[in-house]
Design an enzyme around this catalytic site. Sequence first.
Site, PDB file in Angstrom:
ATOM      1  N   GLU A  27       0.840  -1.208   0.000  1.00 46.14           N
ATOM      2  CA  GLU A  27       0.000   0.000   0.000  1.00 46.14           C
ATOM      3  C   GLU A  27       0.869   1.251   0.000  1.00 46.14           C
ATOM      4  O   GLU A  27       0.617   2.222  -0.726  1.00 46.14           O
ATOM      5  CB  GLU A  27      -0.875   0.054   1.262  1.00 46.14           C
ATOM      6  CG  GLU A  27      -1.758  -1.140   1.499  1.00 46.14           C
ATOM      7  CD  GLU A  27      -1.084  -2.245   2.306  1.00 46.14           C
ATOM      8  OE1 GLU A  27       0.109  -2.534   2.047  1.00 46.14           O
ATOM      9  OE2 GLU A  27      -1.740  -2.836   3.167  1.00 46.14           O
ATOM     10  N   CYS A  60       0.005   0.081   8.111  1.00 44.53           N
ATOM     11  CA  CYS A  60      -0.480   0.618   6.830  1.00 44.53           C
ATOM     12  C   CYS A  60      -1.828   1.300   7.003  1.00 44.53           C
ATOM     13  O   CYS A  60      -2.155   2.233   6.265  1.00 44.53           O
ATOM     14  CB  CYS A  60      -0.609  -0.497   5.805  1.00 44.53           C
ATOM     15  SG  CYS A  60       1.005  -1.095   5.295  1.00 44.53           S
ATOM     16  N   ARG A 160      11.443 -22.944  -7.241  1.00 50.53           N
ATOM     17  CA  ARG A 160      12.730 -23.028  -6.520  1.00 50.53           C
ATOM     18  C   ARG A 160      13.179 -21.634  -6.083  1.00 50.53           C
ATOM     19  O   ARG A 160      13.895 -21.492  -5.097  1.00 50.53           O
ATOM     20  CB  ARG A 160      13.801 -23.631  -7.421  1.00 50.53           C
ATOM     21  CG  ARG A 160      13.711 -25.131  -7.574  1.00 50.53           C
ATOM     22  CD  ARG A 160      14.840 -25.612  -8.439  1.00 50.53           C
ATOM     23  NE  ARG A 160      14.830 -27.047  -8.638  1.00 50.53           N
ATOM     24  CZ  ARG A 160      15.677 -27.674  -9.445  1.00 50.53           C
ATOM     25  NH1 ARG A 160      16.588 -26.978 -10.128  1.00 50.53           N
ATOM     26  NH2 ARG A 160      15.616 -28.978  -9.581  1.00 50.53           N
ATOM     27  N   THR A 172      18.457 -39.852  -4.422  1.00 51.23           N
ATOM     28  CA  THR A 172      18.264 -38.991  -5.596  1.00 51.23           C
ATOM     29  C   THR A 172      19.531 -38.184  -5.866  1.00 51.23           C
ATOM     30  O   THR A 172      19.924 -37.990  -7.020  1.00 51.23           O
ATOM     31  CB  THR A 172      17.016 -38.102  -5.390  1.00 51.23           C
ATOM     32  OG1 THR A 172      15.864 -38.950  -5.488  1.00 51.23           O
ATOM     33  CG2 THR A 172      16.916 -37.006  -6.424  1.00 51.23           C
ATOM     34  N   LEU A 180      19.869 -28.231  -8.107  1.00 48.99           N
ATOM     35  CA  LEU A 180      18.842 -27.682  -7.210  1.00 48.99           C
ATOM     36  C   LEU A 180      18.914 -26.161  -7.088  1.00 48.99           C
ATOM     37  O   LEU A 180      18.670 -25.611  -6.011  1.00 48.99           O
ATOM     38  CB  LEU A 180      18.919 -28.333  -5.811  1.00 48.99           C
ATOM     39  CG  LEU A 180      18.785 -29.848  -5.766  1.00 48.99           C
ATOM     40  CD1 LEU A 180      18.749 -30.339  -4.319  1.00 48.99           C
ATOM     41  CD2 LEU A 180      17.528 -30.335  -6.485  1.00 48.99           C
TER      42      LEU A 180
HETATM   43  N1  NAP Z   1      10.287 -37.538 -11.408  1.00 48.87           N
HETATM   44  C1  NAP Z   1      10.530 -36.986 -10.244  1.00 48.87           C
HETATM   45  O1  NAP Z   1       9.775 -36.121  -9.770  1.00 48.87           O
HETATM   46  C2  NAP Z   1      11.761 -37.397  -9.461  1.00 48.87           C
HETATM   47  C3  NAP Z   1      12.223 -36.603  -8.406  1.00 48.87           C
HETATM   48  C4  NAP Z   1      13.342 -37.021  -7.700  1.00 48.87           C
HETATM   49  C5  NAP Z   1      13.980 -38.214  -8.043  1.00 48.87           C
HETATM   50  N2  NAP Z   1      13.513 -38.944  -9.086  1.00 48.87           N
HETATM   51  C6  NAP Z   1      14.164 -40.214  -9.464  1.00 48.87           C
HETATM   52  O2  NAP Z   1      13.939 -41.137  -8.412  1.00 48.87           O
HETATM   53  C7  NAP Z   1      15.039 -42.059  -8.373  1.00 48.87           C
HETATM   54  C8  NAP Z   1      15.447 -42.221  -6.944  1.00 48.87           C
HETATM   55  O3  NAP Z   1      14.327 -42.730  -6.260  1.00 48.87           O
HETATM   56  P1  NAP Z   1      14.467 -43.705  -5.032  1.00 48.87           P
HETATM   57  O4  NAP Z   1      13.133 -44.308  -4.797  1.00 48.87           O
HETATM   58  O5  NAP Z   1      15.648 -44.580  -5.251  1.00 48.87           O
HETATM   59  O6  NAP Z   1      14.917 -42.697  -3.871  1.00 48.87           O
HETATM   60  P2  NAP Z   1      14.087 -41.619  -3.046  1.00 48.87           P
HETATM   61  O7  NAP Z   1      12.656 -41.971  -3.074  1.00 48.87           O
HETATM   62  O8  NAP Z   1      14.485 -40.239  -3.471  1.00 48.87           O
HETATM   63  O9  NAP Z   1      14.707 -41.835  -1.607  1.00 48.87           O
HETATM   64  C9  NAP Z   1      14.609 -43.080  -0.925  1.00 48.87           C
HETATM   65  C10 NAP Z   1      15.331 -42.922   0.394  1.00 48.87           C
HETATM   66  O10 NAP Z   1      14.562 -42.076   1.251  1.00 48.87           O
HETATM   67  C11 NAP Z   1      14.997 -42.330   2.557  1.00 48.87           C
HETATM   68  N3  NAP Z   1      13.855 -42.412   3.459  1.00 48.87           N
HETATM   69  C12 NAP Z   1      12.851 -43.298   3.397  1.00 48.87           C
HETATM   70  N4  NAP Z   1      12.007 -43.105   4.437  1.00 48.87           N
HETATM   71  C13 NAP Z   1      12.519 -42.095   5.157  1.00 48.87           C
HETATM   72  C14 NAP Z   1      12.116 -41.434   6.344  1.00 48.87           C
HETATM   73  N5  NAP Z   1      10.999 -41.771   7.007  1.00 48.87           N
HETATM   74  N6  NAP Z   1      12.877 -40.439   6.799  1.00 48.87           N
HETATM   75  C15 NAP Z   1      13.977 -40.067   6.128  1.00 48.87           C
HETATM   76  N7  NAP Z   1      14.417 -40.651   4.998  1.00 48.87           N
HETATM   77  C16 NAP Z   1      13.690 -41.664   4.528  1.00 48.87           C
HETATM   78  C17 NAP Z   1      15.741 -43.663   2.571  1.00 48.87           C
HETATM   79  O11 NAP Z   1      17.119 -43.414   2.735  1.00 48.87           O
HETATM   80  P3  NAP Z   1      17.853 -43.665   4.171  1.00 48.87           P
HETATM   81  O12 NAP Z   1      17.304 -44.946   4.700  1.00 48.87           O
HETATM   82  O13 NAP Z   1      19.292 -43.712   3.821  1.00 48.87           O
HETATM   83  O14 NAP Z   1      17.538 -42.523   5.038  1.00 48.87           O
HETATM   84  C18 NAP Z   1      15.484 -44.180   1.177  1.00 48.87           C
HETATM   85  O15 NAP Z   1      16.561 -44.939   0.701  1.00 48.87           O
HETATM   86  C19 NAP Z   1      16.123 -41.499  -9.258  1.00 48.87           C
HETATM   87  O16 NAP Z   1      16.171 -42.264 -10.441  1.00 48.87           O
HETATM   88  C20 NAP Z   1      15.661 -40.108  -9.599  1.00 48.87           C
HETATM   89  O17 NAP Z   1      16.009 -39.734 -10.916  1.00 48.87           O
HETATM   90  C21 NAP Z   1      12.419 -38.567  -9.801  1.00 48.87           C
END
Ligand code: NAP
Length: 334
Positions: A27, A60, A160, A172, A180
């Site tokens: 404002e 304001c 972002r 990931t 990022l």
């Molecule tokens: N299209 C999209 O929007 C998108 C976005 C991002 C990534 N991606 C793709 O997804 C793939 C990776 O996926 P992903 O399934 O392997 O990994 P993710 O879903 O990114 O992460 C899995 C990890 O999350 C952690 N986790 C699980 N529960 C948790 C909790 N309660 N608290 C904290 N951490 C927890 C565990 O690691 P810890 O046990 O070590 O803690 C687990 O190994 C990649 O290929 C990437 O390119 C796609």
Amino acid sequence: MVGAVITEGGVIVAEGFHAAAGQPHAEVMAMRALGRAPRADAILHVTLEPCCTHGRTPPCVDAILQAGFRTVVVGATDPNPAHAGKGIGRLREAGVAVVEGVLRDECTDLNFLFNHWITAARPLLALKVAATLDGKLVSAAGEPRAITGPAAQADVHRWRRLFPAIAVTADTLLADNPRLTARDADGEHAPVRFVLDRQFRSAGRAGLNLFTDAFRGRTIVVGLASAVRAADQAWFEAEGIQVWSLPGDGADFLDAWAERGAAEGITGVLIEAGPRFASVLLREGVADYLFAYIAPRLGGNPESPAWFEGGAFPLVAETTSLFGQDALFRGYLG
Ligand SMILES: NC(=O)c1ccc[n+]([C@@H]2O[C@H](COP(=O)([O-])OP(=O)(O)OC[C@H]3O[C@@H](n4cnc5c(N)ncnc54)[C@H](OP(=O)(O)O)[C@@H]3O)[C@@H](O)[C@H]2O)c1
């Protein structure tokens, strides 16, 4: 985000917006842009109820009354329950005609991060996914790795820039080596970049963008205090990367992270999750908000798990937009 417009005889004569905390409110900026007293028929339109208390800037409402506005149009009321309706009340008491609730939903949406922060006193945890029509977040072998097209990706960069923080898991991070950052016509900007890594599996992984780029001081690796080794801690410190070691056994890790984020004043986190973590965020009710970009193609990676197992997840205050051929559905998770 708050904007204000002054009209006289139905014509816009001045505009203003609130640029940053501590800066003059919208404002006041509009009144400054007008540079003179408003005409008797002037109307002040503002997306958010004018403030009536001394914060970092004077109220304001006082400035509006001093300027002599007789009519004020308000979009959304103040989300702070301690202030809601008070600014409007003071204007009315002083004889100003106030029209409220104009484009209320759109004006409320402008401040969805702040609204959550002021009512919940915790960061808004927003899950962001980009999915194929068959519900996969990972492309099939031989398909382009990016699920969505350039217009949807540009929109992610816009978010972002808006969110104070962004998060990925160690999985990931190690699979994609993301930057990022927000990259657009205004250059490159890094929000706080969280790596959620309960076991500190990313320690010692040289060459990753988040650990080496010019913004690495804004990277925070979050893990369990019980899992951190002195050598890992020393490695992160030497690389200029912050470490948050959280108490607990891992079950309440995300809650402890959000608590610490709240204590550090982080109002929202955009979580770019892979399928396994997305499914945890939904199933455990950790995510407050969802950004789901859906690309019009089938054929995600058949090995990749579903990202929404274990319940029904209705969206509240849902907004649908198109970016090129990709759709974005976003809203609060009910
Ligand atoms: N299209 C999209 O929007 C998108 C976005 C991002 C990534 N991606 C793709 O997804 C793939 C990776 O996926 P992903 O399934 O392997 O990994 P993710 O879903 O990114 O992460 C899995 C990890 O999350 C952690 N986790 C699980 N529960 C948790 C909790 N309660 N608290 C904290 N951490 C927890 C565990 O690691 P810890 O046990 O070590 O803690 C687990 O190994 C990649 O290929 C990437 O390119 C796609």
